[in-house]
Design a protein around this motif. Sequence first.
Motif, PDB file in Angstrom:
ATOM      1  N   GLY A   6       5.349   3.462  -6.722  1.00 31.40           N
ATOM      2  CA  GLY A   6       5.347   2.026  -6.991  1.00 31.40           C
ATOM      3  C   GLY A   6       6.680   1.395  -6.629  1.00 31.40           C
ATOM      4  N   ALA A   7       7.780   2.066  -6.994  1.00 31.10           N
ATOM      5  CA  ALA A   7       9.111   1.544  -6.673  1.00 31.10           C
ATOM      6  C   ALA A   7       9.336   1.515  -5.163  1.00 31.10           C
ATOM      7  N   MET A   8       8.896   2.546  -4.470  1.00 26.82           N
ATOM      8  CA  MET A   8       9.058   2.581  -3.016  1.00 26.82           C
ATOM      9  C   MET A   8       8.219   1.502  -2.345  1.00 26.82           C
ATOM     10  N   ALA A   9       6.999   1.306  -2.857  1.00 24.59           N
ATOM     11  CA  ALA A   9       6.131   0.278  -2.285  1.00 24.59           C
ATOM     12  C   ALA A   9       6.728  -1.107  -2.476  1.00 24.59           C
ATOM     13  N   ARG A  10       7.347  -1.350  -3.626  1.00 24.63           N
ATOM     14  CA  ARG A  10       7.985  -2.655  -3.855  1.00 24.63           C
ATOM     15  C   ARG A  10       9.160  -2.851  -2.906  1.00 24.63           C
ATOM     16  N   ALA A  11       9.937  -1.800  -2.685  1.00 29.08           N
ATOM     17  CA  ALA A  11      11.057  -1.901  -1.747  1.00 29.08           C
ATOM     18  C   ALA A  11      10.564  -2.223  -0.345  1.00 29.08           C
ATOM     19  N   CYS A  12       9.483  -1.577   0.057  1.00 27.12           N
ATOM     20  CA  CYS A  12       8.916  -1.841   1.382  1.00 27.12           C
ATOM     21  C   CYS A  12       8.399  -3.271   1.474  1.00 27.12           C
ATOM     22  N   ALA A  13       7.767  -3.746   0.409  1.00 28.68           N
ATOM     23  CA  ALA A  13       7.265  -5.118   0.395  1.00 28.68           C
ATOM     24  C   ALA A  13       8.424  -6.109   0.530  1.00 28.68           C
ATOM     25  N   GLU A  14       9.527  -5.813  -0.135  1.00 30.01           N
ATOM     26  CA  GLU A  14      10.698  -6.697  -0.053  1.00 30.01           C
ATOM     27  C   GLU A  14      11.294  -6.722   1.346  1.00 30.01           C
ATOM     28  N   LEU A  15      11.202  -5.591   2.045  1.00 27.12           N
ATOM     29  CA  LEU A  15      11.735  -5.513   3.404  1.00 27.12           C
ATOM     30  C   LEU A  15      10.717  -5.935   4.451  1.00 27.12           C
ATOM     31  N   GLY A  16       9.463  -6.105   4.032  1.00 28.19           N
ATOM     32  CA  GLY A  16       8.411  -6.505   4.965  1.00 28.19           C
ATOM     33  C   GLY A  16       8.014  -5.406   5.929  1.00 28.19           C
ATOM     34  N   ILE A  17       8.026  -4.139   5.445  1.00 28.06           N
ATOM     35  CA  ILE A  17       7.653  -3.001   6.283  1.00 28.06           C
ATOM     36  C   ILE A  17       6.463  -2.275   5.669  1.00 28.06           C
ATOM     37  N   PRO A  18       5.681  -1.574   6.502  1.00 28.40           N
ATOM     38  CA  PRO A  18       4.500  -0.866   5.987  1.00 28.40           C
ATOM     39  C   PRO A  18       4.880   0.351   5.144  1.00 28.40           C
ATOM     40  N   PHE A  19       4.025   0.653   4.184  1.00 34.00           N
ATOM     41  CA  PHE A  19       4.177   1.823   3.324  1.00 34.00           C
ATOM     42  C   PHE A  19       2.869   2.599   3.349  1.00 34.00           C
ATOM     43  N   VAL A  20       2.940   3.868   3.741  1.00 34.38           N
ATOM     44  CA  VAL A  20       1.760   4.742   3.729  1.00 34.38           C
ATOM     45  C   VAL A  20       1.982   5.794   2.649  1.00 34.38           C
ATOM     46  N   SER A  72      -4.423  -2.957   5.752  1.00 34.24           N
ATOM     47  CA  SER A  72      -3.969  -2.379   4.486  1.00 34.24           C
ATOM     48  C   SER A  72      -5.167  -2.071   3.591  1.00 34.24           C
ATOM     49  N   GLY A  73      -5.048  -1.031   2.778  1.00 37.16           N
ATOM     50  CA  GLY A  73      -6.130  -0.692   1.858  1.00 37.16           C
ATOM     51  C   GLY A  73      -6.134   0.777   1.514  1.00 37.16           C
ATOM     52  N   THR A  74      -7.229   1.212   0.920  1.00 39.00           N
ATOM     53  CA  THR A  74      -7.387   2.597   0.484  1.00 39.00           C
ATOM     54  C   THR A  74      -8.407   3.291   1.375  1.00 39.00           C
ATOM     55  N   TYR A  75      -8.063   4.455   1.872  1.00 40.00           N
ATOM     56  CA  TYR A  75      -8.904   5.185   2.808  1.00 40.00           C
ATOM     57  C   TYR A  75      -8.965   6.664   2.433  1.00 40.00           C
ATOM     58  N   HIS A  76      -9.948   7.349   3.012  1.00 45.26           N
ATOM     59  CA  HIS A  76     -10.106   8.789   2.789  1.00 45.26           C
ATOM     60  C   HIS A  76      -9.926   9.546   4.094  1.00 45.26           C
ATOM     61  N   PHE A  77      -9.380  10.756   3.977  1.00 45.52           N
ATOM     62  CA  PHE A  77      -9.179  11.597   5.161  1.00 45.52           C
ATOM     63  C   PHE A  77      -9.208  13.052   4.728  1.00 45.52           C
ATOM     64  N   GLY A  98       2.573  -5.434  -0.842  1.00 48.88           N
ATOM     65  CA  GLY A  98       3.005  -5.389   0.549  1.00 48.88           C
ATOM     66  C   GLY A  98       1.951  -4.820   1.475  1.00 48.88           C
ATOM     67  N   VAL A  99       2.361  -4.596   2.710  1.00 49.97           N
ATOM     68  CA  VAL A  99       1.488  -3.952   3.685  1.00 49.97           C
ATOM     69  C   VAL A  99       1.494  -2.463   3.364  1.00 49.97           C
ATOM     70  N   ALA A 100       0.376  -1.955   2.901  1.00 42.12           N
ATOM     71  CA  ALA A 100       0.347  -0.568   2.428  1.00 42.12           C
ATOM     72  C   ALA A 100      -1.023   0.056   2.647  1.00 42.12           C
ATOM     73  N   VAL A 101      -0.992   1.333   2.952  1.00 41.30           N
ATOM     74  CA  VAL A 101      -2.214   2.126   3.077  1.00 41.30           C
ATOM     75  C   VAL A 101      -2.114   3.315   2.140  1.00 41.30           C
ATOM     76  N   ILE A 102      -3.108   3.473   1.293  1.00 39.61           N
ATOM     77  CA  ILE A 102      -3.236   4.654   0.436  1.00 39.61           C
ATOM     78  C   ILE A 102      -4.238   5.577   1.116  1.00 39.61           C
TER      79      ILE A 102
END
Length: 279
Positions: free
Chosen positions: A73-87, A197-202, A131-135
């Motif tokens: 969660g903390a990493m995702a917030r940092a990425c959102a603040e920087l405007g970069i994707p988080f996977v 962005s969203g939740t996916y399975h692999f 932010g821009v994130a993929v789970i």
Amino acid sequence: MAGRGEVATELQRQADVLALGRDMADLCNPAACAAAIHAHAPSAVINAAAYTAVDRAEQEQDLANTINGAAPGAMARACAELGIPFVHLSTDYVFAGHGERPWQPTDPVAPLGAYGRSKLLGEEGVRAAGGVAVILRTSWVVSAHGQNFVKTMLRLGADRGRLSIVADQVGGPTQARAIADACLRIVAQVQRHPEKSGTYHFSGAPDVSWADFAREIFARAGLACRVEDIPSSAYPTPAARPANSRMDCSTTEAVFGIPRPDWRIGLREILSEVQAPRV
């Protein structure tokens, strides 16, 4: 990029990435992880690190929740603040594991144990960051390095003539190399198309039981070890495992063009690497 485990090792093999180990980004300190992201200002972050001791998590719930829940969660917030994707990598353990139908990303979650609950906390934190994130939920990760089922079977199968293996848990073994490749392809796409962005399975295909997976490992490795099918009840563990770890990965293929990898091909590659003569 956080982590030095199986997937992180493969990421470093496939791309020019900065791998932040515990000395640079300790997941026990979520604020430090966020600070490291701000300090390095990367173009994207892939979180391939996690607390994965499923049974021990029952006794170390606070630690698991910090590493698997608060830190992402903390990493995702940092990425959102920087405007970069988080996977962020998650797991099939967020599901209860009943039935036989493959789990879809939109299905209700109901973790059976502390590990699954901690991973679900991480998912919730990533989504809340906005932010821009993929789970990316995956399952049964295997590779030529680290601690995993293939390595364990090779070790035990070389010493024993017979092993009793659980046959009523079914899922898709997934090669770490394939997960790393999927993460890199996803990053490249969400950088151009943040709406993905969203939740996916692999997970690997075809779905198989642990017992049948072990048989295939022994057959391909040339080990004369017989497998006796047993129910989960005959192999009790501190944490309950999902019986049904089948995952519907059709959305991942439709959105990103990434099909389910054939774990049999992955197994061949793993065995080739493990059994290669050392020089």
